[in-house]
Design a protein around this motif. Structure first.
Motif, PDB file in Angstrom:
ATOM      1  N   ALA A   1       0.824  -1.217   0.000  1.00 54.72           N
ATOM      2  CA  ALA A   1       0.000   0.000   0.000  1.00 54.72           C
ATOM      3  C   ALA A   1       0.858   1.268   0.000  1.00 54.72           C
ATOM      4  N   GLY A   2       2.075   1.177   0.546  1.00 62.83           N
ATOM      5  CA  GLY A   2       2.970   2.339   0.585  1.00 62.83           C
ATOM      6  C   GLY A   2       3.388   2.760   1.981  1.00 62.83           C
TER       7      GLY A   2
ATOM      8  N   ILE B   1      -5.538   9.754  10.090  1.00 65.65           N
ATOM      9  CA  ILE B   1      -5.133  10.209   8.755  1.00 65.65           C
ATOM     10  C   ILE B   1      -5.384   9.049   7.794  1.00 65.65           C
ATOM     11  N   GLU B   2      -5.853   9.367   6.589  1.00 64.09           N
ATOM     12  CA  GLU B   2      -5.949   8.355   5.540  1.00 64.09           C
ATOM     13  C   GLU B   2      -5.157   8.852   4.343  1.00 64.09           C
TER      14      GLU B   2
ATOM     15  N   PRO C   1      -9.805  -2.667   7.938  1.00 61.46           N
ATOM     16  CA  PRO C   1      -9.376  -1.269   7.844  1.00 61.46           C
ATOM     17  C   PRO C   1      -9.855  -0.461   9.043  1.00 61.46           C
ATOM     18  N   PRO C   2      -9.087   0.550   9.421  1.00 67.59           N
ATOM     19  CA  PRO C   2      -9.512   1.403  10.537  1.00 67.59           C
ATOM     20  C   PRO C   2     -10.861   2.048  10.224  1.00 67.59           C
TER      21      PRO C   2
ATOM     22  N   ILE D   1      -2.434   5.987  11.020  1.00 67.32           N
ATOM     23  CA  ILE D   1      -2.375   6.416   9.627  1.00 67.32           C
ATOM     24  C   ILE D   1      -2.719   5.217   8.755  1.00 67.32           C
ATOM     25  N   PHE D   2      -3.881   5.300   8.118  1.00 62.58           N
ATOM     26  CA  PHE D   2      -4.346   4.237   7.238  1.00 62.58           C
ATOM     27  C   PHE D   2      -3.795   4.503   5.844  1.00 62.58           C
ATOM     28  N   VAL D   3      -2.845   3.669   5.428  1.00 61.33           N
ATOM     29  CA  VAL D   3      -2.279   3.774   4.089  1.00 61.33           C
ATOM     30  C   VAL D   3      -3.152   2.883   3.216  1.00 61.33           C
TER      31      VAL D   3
END
Length: 178
Positions: A16-17, A149-150, A143-144, A105-107
């Motif tokens: 995902a990064g 932050i997304e 997923p959160p 932080i959801f990447v």
């Protein structure tokens, strides 16, 4: 302004990064003179959590151990960057509660995009049956529900994702505004 400890927890599918964004954030924090540590999931597995497998129990224990180290560093005013798939909501919430100063932080990138990137060739192995219990293929990623932050790495440039992280750190008072 005295530096305050905080854990930046990057979660998302493989590819995902997470590592890319967390490394860019780390470089900018270092250039600002911040004390920080990076706990990358792959490196932690080679050292701190060697011997754990990929059952739900072992994955939870892996995250608990990363969270323990992050907690110690955070309470000593270090900025901790964690980059780990951490697929289960419950254990991420447990770690958030333990640490306190925590930014999730959801990447986020769709599975097809992550598979297309497949830097390590893991999705290919999971699809062919060589790897069992692979997150996003035959093991769930939760997923959160309300990430701090997304980062949508399929839609935004690296710089935009990094800026989101810094804006949130400034907003929460962990970094002085530029």
């Amino acid at each position: 302004m005295e530096q305050r400890g905080v854990t930046l927890w990057f979660t998302g599918l493989s590819g995902a990064g997470k590592t890319t964004i967390s490394q860019a954030v780390a470089e900018q924090l270092k250039s600002r003179g911040c004390k920080l540590e990076v706990l990358d999931g792959d490196i932690v597995r080679q050292n701190l959590t060697k011997g754990l497998g990929f059952s739900k129990e072992d994955r939870d224990e892996n995250i608990r151990r990363i969270g323990f180290v992050a907690h110690i560093l955070t309470r000593n005013d270090v900025i901790v960057i964690v980059s780990a798939i951490s697929p289960y909501r419950e254990i991420r919430e447990e770690v958030r509660q333990r640490i306190g100063n925590f930014v999730e932080i959801f990447v986020n990138a769709p599975l097809e995009v992550c598979e297309g990137r497949d830097v390590k060739g893991l999705y290919k192995k999971a699809r062919s049956g060589e790897i069992k219990g692979f997150t996003g293929i035959d093991d769930p990623y939760e997923p959160p529900l309300n990430p701090d932050i997304e980062c949508r790495t399929d839609r935004e440039e690296l710089e935009e994702s990094v800026t989101k992280v810094f804006n949130k750190l400034e907003e929460l008072g962990y970094l002085p505004s530029k």
